[in-house]
Structure formats: structure tokens, C-alpha cells
Design an enzyme around this catalytic site. Structure first.
Site, mmCIF file in Angstrom:
data_model
loop_
_atom_site.group_PDB
_atom_site.id
_atom_site.type_symbol
_atom_site.label_atom_id
_atom_site.label_comp_id
_atom_site.label_asym_id
_atom_site.label_seq_id
_atom_site.Cartn_x
_atom_site.Cartn_y
_atom_site.Cartn_z
ATOM 1 N N HIS A 44 -9.251 13.153 0.366
ATOM 2 C CA HIS A 44 -9.360 11.788 0.863
ATOM 3 C C HIS A 44 -8.076 11.406 1.597
ATOM 4 C CE1 HIS A 44 -8.478 7.399 -0.087
ATOM 5 N NE2 HIS A 44 -9.525 7.332 0.729
ATOM 6 N N HIS A 121 -3.216 5.513 7.908
ATOM 7 C CA HIS A 121 -3.650 4.824 6.691
ATOM 8 C C HIS A 121 -2.699 3.648 6.529
ATOM 9 C CE1 HIS A 121 -4.952 4.921 2.195
ATOM 10 N NE2 HIS A 121 -5.765 4.175 2.932
#
Length: 335
Positions: A44, A121
Site C-alpha cells: 500500500h 502521499h
């Protein structure tokens, strides 16, 4: 070596097992099973180990958060870094650990006149998309029977021109290793026969024009900060039933900003490790396969500090046992 001893040799000691070539080491009975029925370990936010703490915030962040980040930079940046970092190992290390699905979130930096693209991110990475995927292609050259699933998504700040530039670069990097989406039954044996090693998912309408690109892969995201919340969500999804084809179960925790503000000494890694025992117990009970409550790709965070890849890969023994049981039943019926 008989069937039982083959299985024991493969799965008896997960700590000493080499998972660098785990796909080519699977028993032959699993070579004709669709990839969508195998248990495959995934990463992830795979590139978050490379986040640049000094980079701009991504475009989608709110004006309020931008203002706070500007006023309290010395407080916000360490917190962003602690909670946005989901992996501690580099892309090649992750491959060698056994990861075969990579969650890759791609973006173009604001006010950057170049064509360079980065991963994101909340903030951007040091490493570019092209140099990272070249490293993946190089690793595949020396692991000719390993297959990776690259899930490219988000694409913040990409114009149509940048999409085409990226797609051209991807095709150039992987070339004949790319499995076209016209392949309806994707198995290890079939991929090996054609020399394919990369399934490239591209979650944007631009993909429709390119046979080398696959559509977005469904990802079950719990959006919970406790193991019990994640497990409850995934069990609920299993009750509804798995989608057709490849899909991902996210065994990853998520903390919202209020939680982060109330836990200034924590990080996503400490939260993950504190919840790992419960997540592991749930994971060990799962079964891969084609049935509605079976799992496929399982993605996690911090795949190095926890024994993630061995647990996921070893779930395939359950699929192997079911295959052998079905064969015995069929043989008995024929007799």
C-alpha cells in the site's frame, strides 16, 4: 518427492524461506490458476519510503491545511512525514521480500515546467516515476518467472499531454513484458509462455486507447484506525462478495487528522505494529480462490518490520489443498 512433501518443503519454515522467486516456486498445480484466485502480497502506497519532507503539498490539499502548513511548518512537516510514510523498504527490497502488487500514486508537481513525474502521499517523493520503474524492469530481467501488478492511479496535475508522455515511457520501459488486457485468462503458465511479466493497471480514461494498459483494480479500503475496524469492514465486504478479476483487500490502517492531533507521539508505523497481532490473526484465517468470500491481493503497510509476505504467500497452500481435494473427488466420481 511426493505431493505432500513438496508442500511441506515449500511452507514449513516461513522465516528461512526465500520469497524472491516465490511465484516460480509454486507447485505446478497452481500454474494454471488465474492470478485473480492466488493470494498475492501487495504494498500500500509503495513509494512512500521516498517522501521528500520539504516538497510542496499535493494539489488536492485544502487551503486551510496549506495555511496551517505555512504558519506551523516545523510542526506540520514532521507529522505529515510520520503519518504519510507507509513503507520503510525500497522498491527493489520489496520485490525481493515477495511483494507483487504495487500501489503507485502518480503526480506532477505544481509550477514544474518539466515532464518529470513523482509519487505522492500528501507530499511528493524524491524518486521519479521513470527511474523507479526502470529499477523494477531491471529486477524482472533477473527474475524471469516473477510477475508484478503495477497499479498506477491519482495522476494529480497530469494533463492529457503528460498522460501520453507517461504511457509512452511505461511502454518503452517494459516493452514486451507488458501483458495486454485482451488476455482474458491470466495464469502463471500462460504469462510465462508469452514472456509477460507486468500487468499495468492505469486508473484513468486514457487507458482505454492502449491495449497494454488494464483498468483500475478495485481496492477495499476500510478507512479505520483500529485492527477491529479494518477486519469488520473486510468481513463485511466478503459477505457482499468479491468482484470478478483482480482485486485488493487493504490490510492497512488510516488515521484522520483529529486522531493525529490527539496522538502527537505516534506514527503510522507505531499504530500498525500495535495492531499487527490482531491483523495477523485475521489474515491467517483467509482463503484465496474464486469463490465469493475468497481473497486475492492483500496489501499492507511496513512489509519489512512485520512478517507480511510469508503469511500472504503461504495462504496459497489452502488453495493447493482444495485443488487436490477437487481432483480426488472428480477421480472418485469417474471411477
Amino acid at each position: 518427492m511426493n505431493a505432500l512433501s513438496t508442500e511441506v518443503a515449500m511452507y514449513s519454515d516461513e522465516n528461512n524461506q526465500n520469497y524472491e522467486d516465490w511465484m516460480s516456486s509454486l507447485p505446478e498445480e497452481l500454474w494454471d490458476v488465474p492470478l485473480s484466485s492466488l493470494a498475492i502480497p501487495g504494498s500500500h502506497d509503495a513509494m512512500s519510503y521516498s517522501l521528500d519532507i520539504n516538497s510542496p503539498l499535493i494539489r488536492s490539499e485544502s487551503d486551510t491545511f496549506r495555511l496551517l502548513d505555512g504558519l506551523f511548518y516545523c510542526l506540520t512537516r514532521p507529522a505529515i512525514y510520520r503519518w504519510s510514510t507507509t513503507q520503510g523498504k525500497g522498491i527493489v527490497e520489496q520485490l525481493s521480500e515477495g511483494i507483487r502488487y504495487f500501489d503507485l500514486r502518480i503526480a506532477h508537481k505544481p509550477y514544474d515546467p518539466s515532464n518529470e513525474l513523482y509519487f505522492t502521499h500528501v507530499i511528493y517523493t524524491h524518486l521519479t516515476v521513470v527511474e523507479t520503474l526502470r529499477a523494477v524492469a531491471s529486477w524482472l530481467e533477473s527474475h524471469s518467472k516473477e510477475v508484478v501488478i503495477l497499479a498506477c492511479s491519482h495522476f494529480e496535475g497530469l494533463t492529457e499531454r503528460l498522460h501520453e508522455h507517461l504511457i509512452f515511457s511505461l511502454k518503452k520501459i517494459f516493452g514486451s513484458k507488458l501483458c495486454p488486457r485482451k488476455e482474458t485468462m491470466v495464469t502463471l503458465r500462460g504469462l510465462w509462455a508469452m514472456g509477460y511479466q507486468v500487468l499495468l493497471s492505469y486508473d484513468d480514461q486514457s487507458a482505454a486507447r492502449h491495449q497494454a494498459l488494464w483498468p483500475g483494480i478495485p481496492y477495499w479500503w476500510a478507512n479505520q484506525n483500529t485492527a477491529s475496524g479494518v477486519v469488520s469492514y473486510l468481513d463485511w465486504q466478503k459477505d457482499i462478495g468479491r468482484p470478478d478479476g483482480l482485486f485488493v483487500s487493504g490490510l492497512n490502517l488510516t488515521a484522520d487528522r483529529s486522531y493525529i492531533a490527539l496522538h502527537p507521539r505516534q506514527s503510522l508505523q507505531t499504530l500498525t505494529l500495535a495492531n499487527w497481532k490482531e491483523l495477523r490473526s485475521w489474515l491467517e484465517e483467509q482463503v484465496p480462490g474464486p469463490h465469493s468470500n475468497n481473497l486475492n491481493i492483500i496489501a499492507g503497510d511496513f512489509i519489512g518490520p512485520v512478517s507480511f509476505c510469508p503469511l500472504v504467500i503461504n495462504l496459497n497452500r489452502k488453495l493447493l489443498r482444495q485443488q487436490r481435494k477437487d481432483q480426488r473427488t472428480l477421480k472418485a466420481e469417474e471411477d
